[in-house]
Structures are given as structure tokens and as C-alpha cells.
Design a protein around this motif. Structure first.
Motif, PDB file in Angstrom:
ATOM      1  N   PHE A 246       0.847  -1.195   0.000  1.00  0.00           N
ATOM      2  CA  PHE A 246       0.000   0.000   0.000  1.00  0.00           C
ATOM      3  C   PHE A 246       0.880   1.243   0.000  1.00  0.00           C
ATOM      4  O   PHE A 246       1.753   1.404   0.865  1.00  0.00           O
ATOM      5  CB  PHE A 246      -0.907  -0.007   1.232  1.00  0.00           C
ATOM      6  N   ASP A 247       0.666   2.082  -0.967  1.00  0.00           N
ATOM      7  CA  ASP A 247       1.463   3.302  -1.107  1.00  0.00           C
ATOM      8  C   ASP A 247       0.805   4.408  -0.306  1.00  0.00           C
ATOM      9  O   ASP A 247      -0.265   4.915  -0.670  1.00  0.00           O
ATOM     10  CB  ASP A 247       1.592   3.689  -2.582  1.00  0.00           C
ATOM     11  N   LYS A 248       1.450   4.809   0.790  1.00  0.00           N
ATOM     12  CA  LYS A 248       0.894   5.849   1.641  1.00  0.00           C
ATOM     13  C   LYS A 248       0.936   7.218   0.985  1.00  0.00           C
ATOM     14  O   LYS A 248       0.175   8.110   1.365  1.00  0.00           O
ATOM     15  CB  LYS A 248       1.659   5.901   2.965  1.00  0.00           C
ATOM     16  N   LYS A 249       1.826   7.411   0.034  1.00  0.00           N
ATOM     17  CA  LYS A 249       1.985   8.707  -0.614  1.00  0.00           C
ATOM     18  C   LYS A 249       1.208   8.814  -1.916  1.00  0.00           C
ATOM     19  O   LYS A 249       1.339   9.810  -2.631  1.00  0.00           O
ATOM     20  CB  LYS A 249       3.471   8.968  -0.874  1.00  0.00           C
ATOM     21  N   SER A 250       0.422   7.804  -2.225  1.00  0.00           N
ATOM     22  CA  SER A 250      -0.309   7.823  -3.487  1.00  0.00           C
ATOM     23  C   SER A 250      -1.406   8.885  -3.456  1.00  0.00           C
ATOM     24  O   SER A 250      -1.861   9.313  -2.386  1.00  0.00           O
ATOM     25  CB  SER A 250      -0.916   6.456  -3.777  1.00  0.00           C
TER      26      SER A 250
ATOM     27  N   GLY B  80      -7.728  10.918   2.795  1.00  0.00           N
ATOM     28  CA  GLY B  80      -7.479  11.538   4.091  1.00  0.00           C
ATOM     29  C   GLY B  80      -7.946  12.972   4.155  1.00  0.00           C
ATOM     30  O   GLY B  80      -8.604  13.385   5.123  1.00  0.00           O
ATOM     31  N   GLN B  81      -7.646  13.756   3.119  1.00  0.00           N
ATOM     32  CA  GLN B  81      -8.064  15.158   3.122  1.00  0.00           C
ATOM     33  C   GLN B  81      -9.567  15.297   2.956  1.00  0.00           C
ATOM     34  O   GLN B  81     -10.184  16.200   3.528  1.00  0.00           O
ATOM     35  CB  GLN B  81      -7.342  15.916   2.002  1.00  0.00           C
ATOM     36  N   MET B  82     -10.190  14.412   2.199  1.00  0.00           N
ATOM     37  CA  MET B  82     -11.635  14.464   2.004  1.00  0.00           C
ATOM     38  C   MET B  82     -12.363  14.220   3.320  1.00  0.00           C
ATOM     39  O   MET B  82     -13.376  14.876   3.620  1.00  0.00           O
ATOM     40  CB  MET B  82     -12.058  13.421   0.968  1.00  0.00           C
ATOM     41  N   LEU B  83     -11.864  13.310   4.121  1.00  0.00           N
ATOM     42  CA  LEU B  83     -12.471  13.066   5.430  1.00  0.00           C
ATOM     43  C   LEU B  83     -12.346  14.293   6.323  1.00  0.00           C
ATOM     44  O   LEU B  83     -13.277  14.624   7.066  1.00  0.00           O
ATOM     45  CB  LEU B  83     -11.812  11.852   6.087  1.00  0.00           C
TER      46      LEU B  83
ATOM     47  N   GLU C  84      -2.982  10.591  10.431  1.00  0.00           N
ATOM     48  CA  GLU C  84      -1.953  10.605  11.468  1.00  0.00           C
ATOM     49  C   GLU C  84      -1.469   9.211  11.866  1.00  0.00           C
ATOM     50  O   GLU C  84      -0.395   9.087  12.471  1.00  0.00           O
ATOM     51  CB  GLU C  84      -2.478  11.326  12.715  1.00  0.00           C
ATOM     52  N   PHE C  85      -2.232   8.173  11.539  1.00  0.00           N
ATOM     53  CA  PHE C  85      -1.843   6.828  11.939  1.00  0.00           C
ATOM     54  C   PHE C  85      -1.560   5.925  10.738  1.00  0.00           C
ATOM     55  O   PHE C  85      -0.556   5.224  10.708  1.00  0.00           O
ATOM     56  CB  PHE C  85      -2.928   6.194  12.814  1.00  0.00           C
ATOM     57  N   VAL C  86      -2.468   5.941   9.760  1.00  0.00           N
ATOM     58  CA  VAL C  86      -2.317   5.044   8.615  1.00  0.00           C
ATOM     59  C   VAL C  86      -1.313   5.584   7.610  1.00  0.00           C
ATOM     60  O   VAL C  86      -0.414   4.864   7.152  1.00  0.00           O
ATOM     61  CB  VAL C  86      -3.687   4.798   7.946  1.00  0.00           C
ATOM     62  N   LEU C  87      -1.448   6.853   7.249  1.00  0.00           N
ATOM     63  CA  LEU C  87      -0.593   7.433   6.225  1.00  0.00           C
ATOM     64  C   LEU C  87       0.704   8.013   6.777  1.00  0.00           C
ATOM     65  O   LEU C  87       1.601   8.334   6.003  1.00  0.00           O
ATOM     66  CB  LEU C  87      -1.354   8.535   5.469  1.00  0.00           C
ATOM     67  N   ALA C  88       0.809   8.170   8.085  1.00  0.00           N
ATOM     68  CA  ALA C  88       2.015   8.761   8.673  1.00  0.00           C
ATOM     69  C   ALA C  88       3.173   7.771   8.620  1.00  0.00           C
ATOM     70  O   ALA C  88       2.982   6.543   8.667  1.00  0.00           O
ATOM     71  CB  ALA C  88       1.749   9.186  10.109  1.00  0.00           C
TER      72      ALA C  88
ATOM     73  N   ALA D 136      -1.618  22.612  19.518  1.00  0.00           N
ATOM     74  CA  ALA D 136      -1.526  21.464  20.421  1.00  0.00           C
ATOM     75  C   ALA D 136      -1.357  20.151  19.665  1.00  0.00           C
ATOM     76  O   ALA D 136      -0.660  19.246  20.142  1.00  0.00           O
ATOM     77  CB  ALA D 136      -2.771  21.401  21.307  1.00  0.00           C
ATOM     78  N   LYS D 137      -1.987  20.016  18.484  1.00  0.00           N
ATOM     79  CA  LYS D 137      -1.924  18.749  17.758  1.00  0.00           C
ATOM     80  C   LYS D 137      -0.773  18.661  16.774  1.00  0.00           C
ATOM     81  O   LYS D 137      -0.377  17.561  16.374  1.00  0.00           O
ATOM     82  CB  LYS D 137      -3.229  18.497  17.006  1.00  0.00           C
ATOM     83  N   ASP D 138      -0.216  19.773  16.364  1.00  0.00           N
ATOM     84  CA  ASP D 138       0.847  19.753  15.366  1.00  0.00           C
ATOM     85  C   ASP D 138       2.129  19.172  15.973  1.00  0.00           C
ATOM     86  O   ASP D 138       2.486  19.465  17.120  1.00  0.00           O
ATOM     87  CB  ASP D 138       1.107  21.172  14.844  1.00  0.00           C
ATOM     88  N   SER D 139       2.810  18.365  15.185  1.00  0.00           N
ATOM     89  CA  SER D 139       4.024  17.716  15.693  1.00  0.00           C
ATOM     90  C   SER D 139       5.132  18.717  15.988  1.00  0.00           C
ATOM     91  O   SER D 139       5.976  18.494  16.856  1.00  0.00           O
ATOM     92  CB  SER D 139       4.523  16.684  14.672  1.00  0.00           C
ATOM     93  N   LYS D 140       5.150  19.850  15.292  1.00  0.00           N
ATOM     94  CA  LYS D 140       6.162  20.868  15.512  1.00  0.00           C
ATOM     95  C   LYS D 140       5.649  22.030  16.355  1.00  0.00           C
ATOM     96  O   LYS D 140       6.372  23.007  16.581  1.00  0.00           O
ATOM     97  CB  LYS D 140       6.661  21.408  14.170  1.00  0.00           C
ATOM     98  N   GLY D 141       4.406  21.936  16.787  1.00  0.00           N
ATOM     99  CA  GLY D 141       3.826  23.008  17.593  1.00  0.00           C
ATOM    100  C   GLY D 141       4.249  22.923  19.045  1.00  0.00           C
ATOM    101  O   GLY D 141       4.382  21.831  19.610  1.00  0.00           O
ATOM    102  N   ARG D 142       4.472  24.037  19.669  1.00  0.00           N
ATOM    103  CA  ARG D 142       4.821  24.120  21.086  1.00  0.00           C
ATOM    104  C   ARG D 142       3.936  25.176  21.736  1.00  0.00           C
ATOM    105  O   ARG D 142       3.435  26.083  21.071  1.00  0.00           O
ATOM    106  CB  ARG D 142       6.298  24.484  21.268  1.00  0.00           C
TER     107      ARG D 142
END
Length: 220
Positions: A22-26, A33-36, A77-81, A138-144
Motif C-alpha cells: 500500500f502506497d501511503k503517498k499515493s 485523508g483530506q476528504m475526510l 496521522e496513523f495510517v498514512l504517517a 496542540a496537535k501539530d508535531s512541531k507546535g509548542r
């Protein structure tokens, strides 16, 4: 007497047919993911604005929108990350993603339906703007958390304040009597949903024509 040893024959096992990975970057994966994300935010936006019209119906739509947005969070965040977050990070990610979805819904719904619900939209839009920024940090991986006291954060606060002042001033010039998507034209004052239509008196009959002897004919 020597005997010639026969060379051993190594049989290679038959290769099994493997399904392509399965190509996560396809494109289809990223689109799903964006449609959801966008569909969940759109459902929440419509539900939070139209809630006073039919609370039970739009509460269900809001719950469905939140579920769709959370499903988009799981997919993105879980399947495509590339790396899956730990359990504590996963719980925080889901919680702040839900808060982000409601923030986006408040902003989008408040702007879109300002004419129908001016007073309600005047406070929904700035609150949603602040809520969405805090949730994204709060949710962003680079956010502080220090990003909440930066010049950009101050700009978000100023924008929210200007939106509240401007929309409140405009709301005073708009008469809000509910929201209706019925664009058909009707004559007279429409009856309320729980009130039967008022019966109108029949039109008065025209006076009878006078007879030749000068008296009005009466029907007994």
C-alpha cells in the motif's frame, strides 16, 4: 571401486503471488485523508449554525461530522504517517483534532450564515478562530505551547477581536427572524408550524341588482 556421486538438486520454492504494498503517498490515499477532514468540518459547520432550527437533527449531523473528522485524523496521522505516535500522543492528537474540527466549523458556519443568524455568528466566528489556532498548535508535531505567545498568535487574537466588533456592529443592522431555505414566494403571513392557518371570511356578495319597479329583489 569408486561410485560417482550425483549432484544434489536444490529445488527453489515456488514464489507466492504477493499483493503490491500500500502506497501511503499515493494520490488516492492522500485524497481520502483530506476528504475526510474537509467533509467532517463541513458537516460540523452546518450543524452548529442550524442547531436552533432542529436541535435533534443537527445534533446527529454534528456527531456524524465529528466522527468523520476523527476518522480523517486516524487515516492521516496513523495510517498514512511514516511514524505512529505513542498512546499518550494518540489520545492528545484525537482530542485536539476534535477541538480543531469544531473551531473550523464555527468559523466556516459563522461566516457562511451570518445573514441568517447575525447575533449567533458574531460570537461563533471569533471563538472558532481562537479555538482552531490553539487546537492546531496542540496537535501539530512541531507546535509548542510557546507559539501561543508569539507575534503571530497576537495577530490571531487581534483578528478575532476585529471580527467580533465588526460582525456585532453589522448584526445590529440586520433583523434576524430565523433561517429558512425555502425560496418559494408565498402570499400573506405564513402560519407558525404549531398553529393552524387562519380561515379567512368569504368575500362579501355584490348587492343585488334593483328590479324594474325600483325595489331591490330579496331572496327569501
Amino acid at each position: 571401486m569408486t561410485t560417482a556421486l550425483k549432484p544434489e538438486r536444490h529445488q527453489t520454492p515456488a514464489t507466492k503471488h504477493r499483493r503490491p504494498a500500500f502506497d501511503k503517498k499515493s494520490l488516492p490515499a492522500r485524497y481520502s485523508g483530506q476528504m475526510l477532514y474537509f467533509l467532517g468540518a463541513a458537516l460540523i459547520a452546518g450543524a452548529v449554525v442550524h442547531y436552533p432550527i432542529n436541535p435533534s437533527l443537527y445534533a446527529i449531523i454534528c456527531a456524524v461530522g465529528a466522527f468523520v473528522f476523527l476518522l480523517g485524523t486516524i487515516v492521516n496521522e496513523f495510517v498514512l504517517a511514516d511514524e505512529r505516535p505513542a498512546l499518550s500522543q494518540a489520545v492528545s492528537l484525537v482530542a485536539f483534532s476534535l477541538l480543531l474540527s469544531f473551531g473550523v466549523g464555527l468559523v466556516g458556519g459563522g461566516i457562511q450564515h451570518f445573514e441568517q443568524f447575525p447575533e449567533r455568528s458574531a460570537w461563533m466566528t471569533p471563538i472558532g478562530l481562537l479555538m482552531s489556532y490553539v487546537a492546531f498548535v496542540a496537535k501539530d508535531s512541531k507546535g509548542r505551547w510557546r507559539h501561543l505567545v508569539t507575534p503571530f498568535a497576537a495577530g490571531v487574537v487581534v483578528l478575532a477581536a476585529l471580527a467580533w466588533l465588526g460582525m456585532t456592529a453589522l448584526a445590529g443592522t440586520i433583523s434576524s427572524d430565523g433561517h429558512s431555505h425555502d425560496h418559494g414566494s408565498t402570499t400573506g403571513t405564513p402560519a407558525k408550524p404549531d398553529q393552524a392557518p387562519v380561515k379567512q371570511d368569504p368575500p362579501a356578495k355584490a348587492p343585488a341588482e334593483p328590479t324594474k319597479d325600483g325595489h331591490t329583489s330579496h331572496s327569501h
